[in-house]
Design a protein around this motif. Structure first.
Motif, short mmCIF file in Angstrom:
data_model
loop_
_atom_site.label_atom_id
_atom_site.label_comp_id
_atom_site.label_asym_id
_atom_site.label_seq_id
_atom_site.Cartn_x
_atom_site.Cartn_y
_atom_site.Cartn_z
N ILE A 110 0.50 -19.55 -83.44
CA ILE A 110 1.87 -19.16 -83.79
C ILE A 110 2.39 -19.97 -84.98
O ILE A 110 3.35 -19.56 -85.63
N GLU A 113 2.09 -17.78 -88.22
CA GLU A 113 2.53 -16.41 -87.95
C GLU A 113 2.39 -15.51 -89.18
O GLU A 113 2.16 -14.31 -89.07
N PHE A 116 -0.65 -13.34 -89.14
CA PHE A 116 -0.51 -12.11 -88.34
C PHE A 116 0.27 -11.06 -89.13
O PHE A 116 -0.12 -9.89 -89.17
N SER A 123 2.04 -12.21 -83.22
CA SER A 123 1.20 -13.05 -82.37
C SER A 123 1.42 -12.87 -80.88
O SER A 123 0.66 -13.39 -80.07
N SER A 126 -1.62 -11.65 -79.00
CA SER A 126 -2.90 -12.13 -79.53
C SER A 126 -3.89 -12.50 -78.44
O SER A 126 -5.09 -12.27 -78.58
#
Length: 259
Positions: A110, A113, A116, A123, A126
């Motif tokens: 995270i 982020e 992502f 996330s 995930s």
């Protein structure tokens, strides 16, 4: 005890990327000559950290320019990869390297982020994506047809080609940091890669791993590796492409030698 080198290279600017990528390959070759057992490739995007970004493609270049050193991933961030394509790529790498691939996997973090977002994801799911991917990849490496219907992936594969050289499958490691992850991986008998932890925390985490192994009825002890920062002195350096030699830090994995 075996020692490996973990790359976490940072290129300061786009203009330096090509030189830094070539430097990474030369450092892997130098580590092989020094007798390091393995090199571990990281996977990060967009910032110049892990300058090659695509660890899988970079690993193919490393495989072609080395002979003995094992090539590991620490880690492949599974949410950024389709599991079928990833299983094929890793099987091909295992063939190109003649069985020198170790696969560390994780769900991403995270704290990154933006990675992502850059892949069109977030996330919050995930871990679920990772678990489905691990299941699919394991089935594909096992051989034969695979049909899978999950929340994120629906696949129907006649068979995986080429098959991995290492049997029954490529070594699959999990990157762990939280106490619950150590316990769960122990219960499942999964080899672990210990991320950067304070020295005082390593013993308690490995104790949790051992308790998980006992709870899961694991009679053997899977491999485990610990990530530490090691200072390289003036008598232990490699030349860099800029022609300078300097004392530096390297990130190393330490793990028990095979018996």
């Amino acid at each position: 005890m075996r020692f490996g080198w973990l790359t976490l290279s940072l290129s300061p600017s786009p203009e330096e990327d090509a030189d830094r990528i070539e430097q990474q390959i030369e450092q892997v070759r130098f580590a092989e000559r020094l007798g390091f057992g393995d090199v571990w490739l990281t996977e990060h995007y967009f910032t110049g950290e892990s300058v090659y970004n695509d660890a899988l493609l970079f690993a193919s270049a490393v495989a072609m320019r080395t002979e003995r050193i094992r090539i590991g991933f620490a880690v492949v961030q599974l949410p950024f990869h389709h599991p079928v394509r990833l299983a094929v790529q890793l099987a091909l790498l295992d063939n190109l390297s003649r069985g020198r691939i170790d696969v560390g996997v994780g769900k991403g973090t995270i704290y990154n982020e933006y990675e992502f977002v850059g892949h069109g994801l977030r996330s919050e799911d995930s871990r679920e994506r990772m678990e489905e991917s691990i299941d699919i990849i394991g089935r594909l490496w096992g051989g034969g047809p695979v049909t899978y219907s999950g929340k994120y992936f629906q696949v129907q594969v006649p068979q995986l080609r080429p098959r991995p050289v290492q049997r029954p499958h490529l070594p699959l490691w999990r990157g762990v940091i939280s106490p619950s992850s150590f316990s769960e991986c122990g219960r499942l008998g999964v080899p672990i890669l210990t991320a950067r932890l304070p020295v005082a925390r390593i013993k308690e985490r490995w104790t949790a791993y051992g308790a998980g192994l006992d709870a899961g009825g694991m009679t053997g002890r899977p491999k485990h590796a610990c990530w530490r920062r090691v200072r390289c002195g003036a008598t232990f350096m490699s030349p860099n492409p800029m022609g300078r030699r300097r004392t530096s830090y390297r990130l190393c994995w330490c793990r028990p030698a095979p018996t």
